[in-house]
Design an enzyme around this catalytic site. Sequence first.
Site, PDB file in Angstrom:
ATOM      1  N   ASP A   1     106.109  55.746  90.763  1.00 43.95           N
ATOM      2  CA  ASP A   1     104.901  55.465  91.350  1.00 43.95           C
ATOM      3  C   ASP A   1     104.901  54.789  92.508  1.00 43.95           C
ATOM      4  O   ASP A   1     106.196  54.526  92.967  1.00 43.95           O
ATOM      5  CB  ASP A   1     103.735  54.732  90.318  1.00 43.95           C
ATOM      6  CG  ASP A   1     104.524  53.370  89.779  1.00 43.95           C
ATOM      7  OD1 ASP A   1     105.035  52.715  90.957  1.00 43.95           O
ATOM      8  OD2 ASP A   1     104.001  52.833  88.701  1.00 43.95           O
TER       9      ASP A   1
ATOM     10  N   LYS B   1     100.514  55.982  91.823  1.00 41.16           N
ATOM     11  CA  LYS B   1      99.269  55.022  91.523  1.00 41.16           C
ATOM     12  C   LYS B   1      99.279  54.299  92.605  1.00 41.16           C
ATOM     13  O   LYS B   1     100.249  53.466  93.084  1.00 41.16           O
ATOM     14  CB  LYS B   1      99.673  54.321  90.238  1.00 41.16           C
ATOM     15  CG  LYS B   1      99.369  55.173  89.041  1.00 41.16           C
ATOM     16  CD  LYS B   1      99.485  53.917  87.892  1.00 41.16           C
ATOM     17  CE  LYS B   1      99.322  54.911  86.416  1.00 41.16           C
ATOM     18  NZ  LYS B   1      99.591  53.867  85.311  1.00 41.16           N
TER      19      LYS B   1
ATOM     20  N   MET C   1      96.368  42.821  91.964  1.00 40.40           N
ATOM     21  CA  MET C   1      95.477  43.934  92.251  1.00 40.40           C
ATOM     22  C   MET C   1      93.998  43.488  92.737  1.00 40.40           C
ATOM     23  O   MET C   1      92.904  43.877  92.426  1.00 40.40           O
ATOM     24  CB  MET C   1      94.970  44.732  90.999  1.00 40.40           C
ATOM     25  CG  MET C   1      96.210  45.397  90.302  1.00 40.40           C
ATOM     26  SD  MET C   1      96.139  45.981  88.729  1.00 40.40           S
ATOM     27  CE  MET C   1      95.831  44.739  87.825  1.00 40.40           C
TER      28      MET C   1
HETATM   29  N1  SAH Z   1     104.173  45.736  87.099  1.00 41.30           N
HETATM   30  C1  SAH Z   1     103.946  45.065  88.542  1.00 41.30           C
HETATM   31  C2  SAH Z   1     102.380  45.001  88.840  1.00 41.30           C
HETATM   32  C3  SAH Z   1     101.458  46.053  88.681  1.00 41.30           C
HETATM   33  S1  SAH Z   1      99.797  45.779  89.291  1.00 41.30           S
HETATM   34  C4  SAH Z   1     104.813  43.871  88.416  1.00 41.30           C
HETATM   35  O1  SAH Z   1     105.300  43.521  87.422  1.00 41.30           O
HETATM   36  O2  SAH Z   1     105.108  43.538  89.726  1.00 41.30           O
HETATM   37  C5  SAH Z   1      99.995  45.925  90.905  1.00 41.30           C
HETATM   38  C6  SAH Z   1      99.713  44.727  91.952  1.00 41.30           C
HETATM   39  O3  SAH Z   1     100.953  44.041  91.789  1.00 41.30           O
HETATM   40  C7  SAH Z   1      99.461  45.023  93.337  1.00 41.30           C
HETATM   41  O4  SAH Z   1      97.872  45.360  93.282  1.00 41.30           O
HETATM   42  C8  SAH Z   1      99.785  43.648  93.878  1.00 41.30           C
HETATM   43  O5  SAH Z   1      98.678  42.777  93.513  1.00 41.30           O
HETATM   44  C9  SAH Z   1     101.091  43.293  92.866  1.00 41.30           C
HETATM   45  N2  SAH Z   1     102.449  43.607  93.937  1.00 41.30           N
HETATM   46  C10 SAH Z   1     103.227  44.566  93.367  1.00 41.30           C
HETATM   47  N3  SAH Z   1     104.249  44.473  94.338  1.00 41.30           N
HETATM   48  C11 SAH Z   1     103.764  43.560  95.211  1.00 41.30           C
HETATM   49  C12 SAH Z   1     104.510  43.141  96.218  1.00 41.30           C
HETATM   50  N4  SAH Z   1     105.693  43.764  96.861  1.00 41.30           N
HETATM   51  N5  SAH Z   1     104.055  42.277  97.160  1.00 41.30           N
HETATM   52  C13 SAH Z   1     102.748  41.954  96.869  1.00 41.30           C
HETATM   53  N6  SAH Z   1     101.952  42.344  95.648  1.00 41.30           N
HETATM   54  C14 SAH Z   1     102.754  43.260  94.855  1.00 41.30           C
END
Ligand code: SAH
Length: 244
Positions: free
Chosen positions: A34, A56, A170
């Site tokens: 994704d 996504k 998010m």
């Molecule tokens: N499974 C993922 C999270 C999925 S929800 C995890 O464990 O990281 C997706 C959200 O994660 C995004 O909307 C943002 O808020 C956050 N996110 C993921 N990667 C990021 C990054 N490199 N920098 C900032 N926020 C991030």
Amino acid sequence: MGTVYLTGAGPGDIELLTLKAYRLVQEADVIVYDRLANPDILKEAKSGCEFIYVGKADSHHSLPQEEINELLYQLSLKYEKVVRLKGGDPLVFGRGGEEALHLKKMGVKFEFIPGITSAIAVPEYAGIPVTHRGVTVSFRVVTGHEAPYKKRSQIPWENFKSDDTIIFLMGLHNLDQITKKLIEIGKPKDFPIAVISRGTRSDEKTVIGTLENIWERAKDLPTPALIVVGEVVNLKKDLNWFEK
Ligand code: SAH
């Protein structure tokens, strides 16, 4: 019938991939990925590996979850090793559990490969520890996708009166409402908050402010972005190491 590996890709920096995920990417017959998984990881795949993007963007699904579930099942009939690569950890707002339940129902073997979640690693790259002795003894990770003023909100806002560090994933598009809600439950208007955009990547950027002014300062930051609320944000001025 093959096995589906529900694999965490880490938060962005490709070196934050686990050795196990790295090995599986190299061995995979097909990789379903994704938007949040760093695409550079795909360069490590063997030649002939099939790549399928199910993009996504944050929580807006371009392929409905049911179709992804079904796709994984179909691929397991065709291939030995199916790697489902997800940003961060597959079970932190990653819907890896839903995919696994479907595979289980269809009698397909699956494994979870944990990944480094953005919820902890992104603040860390920004020089913000999610816990710190004398500042806070706990943290919570909350979806910011649900609008705070929704009638039947599932989020226990009243619990956020504690000193926990709160990390919203998010949540950038709801930032204004989130900060208003936190003030409403009694947090001071000048309480520290940070928004970190594109964490652990070369273009990572953090904006710091208060509950009152952060929206104006941070609203135009590029995604993905997460929100950190708590006194730990004040440590950034001493612990900043990654951002230039
Ligand atoms: N499974 C993922 C999270 C999925 S929800 C995890 O464990 O990281 C997706 C959200 O994660 C995004 O909307 C943002 O808020 C956050 N996110 C993921 N990667 C990021 C990054 N490199 N920098 C900032 N926020 C991030």
